[in-house]
Design a protein around this motif. Structure first.
Motif, PDB file in Angstrom:
ATOM      1  N   VAL A 259      29.584  26.188  -9.452  1.00  0.00           N
ATOM      2  CA  VAL A 259      28.264  26.236 -10.086  1.00  0.00           C
ATOM      3  C   VAL A 259      28.400  26.017 -11.582  1.00  0.00           C
ATOM      4  N   LEU A 260      29.349  26.698 -12.227  1.00  0.00           N
ATOM      5  CA  LEU A 260      29.546  26.515 -13.671  1.00  0.00           C
ATOM      6  C   LEU A 260      29.955  25.084 -13.990  1.00  0.00           C
ATOM      7  N   HIS A 261      30.786  24.507 -13.147  1.00  0.00           N
ATOM      8  CA  HIS A 261      31.182  23.114 -13.337  1.00  0.00           C
ATOM      9  C   HIS A 261      29.968  22.197 -13.236  1.00  0.00           C
ATOM     10  N   ASN A 262      29.154  22.411 -12.226  1.00  0.00           N
ATOM     11  CA  ASN A 262      28.025  21.513 -11.975  1.00  0.00           C
ATOM     12  C   ASN A 262      26.858  21.704 -12.937  1.00  0.00           C
ATOM     13  N   ILE A 263      26.532  22.938 -13.294  1.00  0.00           N
ATOM     14  CA  ILE A 263      25.338  23.143 -14.124  1.00  0.00           C
ATOM     15  C   ILE A 263      25.619  23.091 -15.622  1.00  0.00           C
ATOM     16  N   LEU A 264      26.856  23.423 -16.025  1.00  0.00           N
ATOM     17  CA  LEU A 264      27.164  23.453 -17.460  1.00  0.00           C
ATOM     18  C   LEU A 264      28.300  22.504 -17.843  1.00  0.00           C
ATOM     19  N   ASN A 265      28.736  21.695 -16.883  1.00  0.00           N
ATOM     20  CA  ASN A 265      29.765  20.694 -17.139  1.00  0.00           C
ATOM     21  C   ASN A 265      31.081  21.315 -17.603  1.00  0.00           C
ATOM     22  N   ILE A 266      31.421  22.468 -17.028  1.00  0.00           N
ATOM     23  CA  ILE A 266      32.642  23.174 -17.400  1.00  0.00           C
ATOM     24  C   ILE A 266      33.829  22.559 -16.662  1.00  0.00           C
ATOM     25  N   ASN A 267      34.901  22.345 -17.398  1.00  0.00           N
ATOM     26  CA  ASN A 267      36.147  21.820 -16.848  1.00  0.00           C
ATOM     27  C   ASN A 267      36.748  22.898 -15.938  1.00  0.00           C
ATOM     28  N   GLU A 268      36.904  22.581 -14.666  1.00  0.00           N
ATOM     29  CA  GLU A 268      37.428  23.555 -13.699  1.00  0.00           C
ATOM     30  C   GLU A 268      38.821  24.044 -14.067  1.00  0.00           C
ATOM     31  N   ASP A 269      39.688  23.141 -14.519  1.00  0.00           N
ATOM     32  CA  ASP A 269      41.053  23.550 -14.886  1.00  0.00           C
ATOM     33  C   ASP A 269      41.018  24.545 -16.035  1.00  0.00           C
TER      34      ASP A 269
ATOM     35  N   SER B  80      43.309  40.758 -11.424  1.00  0.00           N
ATOM     36  CA  SER B  80      44.436  40.129 -12.103  1.00  0.00           C
ATOM     37  C   SER B  80      44.037  38.831 -12.793  1.00  0.00           C
ATOM     38  N   ASN B  81      42.806  38.463 -12.687  1.00  0.00           N
ATOM     39  CA  ASN B  81      42.362  37.185 -13.236  1.00  0.00           C
ATOM     40  C   ASN B  81      41.405  37.391 -14.408  1.00  0.00           C
ATOM     41  N   THR B  82      41.733  38.357 -15.290  1.00  0.00           N
ATOM     42  CA  THR B  82      40.803  38.699 -16.370  1.00  0.00           C
ATOM     43  C   THR B  82      40.578  37.548 -17.335  1.00  0.00           C
ATOM     44  N   GLY B  83      41.514  36.601 -17.449  1.00  0.00           N
ATOM     45  CA  GLY B  83      41.317  35.453 -18.335  1.00  0.00           C
ATOM     46  C   GLY B  83      40.092  34.654 -17.945  1.00  0.00           C
ATOM     47  N   ILE B  84      39.920  34.431 -16.670  1.00  0.00           N
ATOM     48  CA  ILE B  84      38.762  33.667 -16.207  1.00  0.00           C
ATOM     49  C   ILE B  84      37.472  34.435 -16.505  1.00  0.00           C
ATOM     50  N   ASN B  85      37.526  35.751 -16.409  1.00  0.00           N
ATOM     51  CA  ASN B  85      36.350  36.560 -16.711  1.00  0.00           C
ATOM     52  C   ASN B  85      35.981  36.433 -18.190  1.00  0.00           C
ATOM     53  N   LYS B  86      36.968  36.452 -19.052  1.00  0.00           N
ATOM     54  CA  LYS B  86      36.721  36.283 -20.484  1.00  0.00           C
ATOM     55  C   LYS B  86      36.179  34.891 -20.784  1.00  0.00           C
ATOM     56  N   ARG B  87      36.662  33.893 -20.042  1.00  0.00           N
ATOM     57  CA  ARG B  87      36.170  32.535 -20.261  1.00  0.00           C
ATOM     58  C   ARG B  87      34.710  32.386 -19.824  1.00  0.00           C
ATOM     59  N   ILE B  88      34.278  33.148 -18.831  1.00  0.00           N
ATOM     60  CA  ILE B  88      32.860  33.104 -18.446  1.00  0.00           C
ATOM     61  C   ILE B  88      32.011  33.610 -19.608  1.00  0.00           C
ATOM     62  N   ARG B  89      32.443  34.679 -20.242  1.00  0.00           N
ATOM     63  CA  ARG B  89      31.711  35.185 -21.410  1.00  0.00           C
ATOM     64  C   ARG B  89      31.729  34.147 -22.530  1.00  0.00           C
TER      65      ARG B  89
ATOM     66  N   ARG C 191      39.806  27.944 -14.751  1.00  0.00           N
ATOM     67  CA  ARG C 191      40.806  28.644 -13.940  1.00  0.00           C
ATOM     68  C   ARG C 191      42.018  29.102 -14.755  1.00  0.00           C
ATOM     69  N   THR C 192      42.473  28.237 -15.686  1.00  0.00           N
ATOM     70  CA  THR C 192      43.763  28.494 -16.341  1.00  0.00           C
ATOM     71  C   THR C 192      43.690  28.686 -17.856  1.00  0.00           C
ATOM     72  N   GLY C 193      42.604  28.245 -18.455  1.00  0.00           N
ATOM     73  CA  GLY C 193      42.515  28.280 -19.915  1.00  0.00           C
ATOM     74  C   GLY C 193      43.145  27.068 -20.565  1.00  0.00           C
ATOM     75  N   GLN C 194      43.670  26.140 -19.764  1.00  0.00           N
ATOM     76  CA  GLN C 194      44.334  24.950 -20.287  1.00  0.00           C
ATOM     77  C   GLN C 194      43.350  23.793 -20.412  1.00  0.00           C
ATOM     78  N   GLY C 195      43.468  23.024 -21.472  1.00  0.00           N
ATOM     79  CA  GLY C 195      42.609  21.865 -21.671  1.00  0.00           C
ATOM     80  C   GLY C 195      41.353  22.238 -22.431  1.00  0.00           C
ATOM     81  N   HIS C 196      40.344  21.405 -22.301  1.00  0.00           N
ATOM     82  CA  HIS C 196      39.074  21.600 -22.994  1.00  0.00           C
ATOM     83  C   HIS C 196      38.071  22.308 -22.095  1.00  0.00           C
ATOM     84  N   MET C 197      37.197  23.107 -22.701  1.00  0.00           N
ATOM     85  CA  MET C 197      36.191  23.839 -21.934  1.00  0.00           C
ATOM     86  C   MET C 197      35.270  22.891 -21.180  1.00  0.00           C
ATOM     87  N   LEU C 198      34.836  21.834 -21.844  1.00  0.00           N
ATOM     88  CA  LEU C 198      33.857  20.933 -21.244  1.00  0.00           C
ATOM     89  C   LEU C 198      34.510  19.684 -20.690  1.00  0.00           C
TER      90      LEU C 198
END
Length: 127
Positions: free
Chosen positions: A54-64, A4-13, A67-74
């Motif tokens: 891991v994505l947050h720490n190694i690539l400086n990805i914004n956790e919010d 049910s969380n396909t948005g997060i999967n698309k954001r990983i790509r 998780r939600t698609g809200q805000g900026h990627m980095l």
């Protein structure tokens, strides 16, 4: 079996494409296989809390955003990290003109560098 969380999967790509990484390269950075990355991107596997951290720490990805698609990627990127990201992307792009421009810029004396920078600032203000 999609979750049910396909948005997060698309954001990983999206993250992988943003950094111009293959699934193998992203997997190496995350400590997982390229198959695991593929399954995360497709939604076959759920994204774990560990994956997010891991994505947050190694690539400086914004956790919010992840998780939600809200805000900026980095998250806010320190200037030196932004430089390394840009240099990596430039190197992988094979954009010879851009690479040659950077190299030639660094060959200039300080006065000429300032003139180039002043010109670029005026150009950016007009766009």
């Amino acid at each position: 079996m999609s979750n049910s969380n396909t948005g997060i999967n698309k954001r990983i790509r999206e993250i992988r494409k943003f950094y111009h990484l293959t699934q193998t390269e992203l997997g190496q950075r995350m400590g997982i296989s390229n198959t695991a990355v593929s399954k995360l991107e497709s939604g076959e596997n759920n994204v774990s809390e560990k994956n997010i951290m891991v994505l947050h720490n190694i690539l400086n990805i914004n956790e919010d955003w992840l998780r939600t698609g809200q805000g900026h990627m980095l998250d806010n990127i320190p200037q030196e990290d932004e430089y390394f990201k840009a240099a990596t992307m430039l190197s992988k792009s094979n954009d010879e003109l851009a690479m040659r421009t950077v190299i030639e810029y660094w060959k200039l004396d300080d006065k000429s560098k300032k003139a180039v920078w002043d010109f670029l600032e005026r150009l950016m203000k007009n766009h």
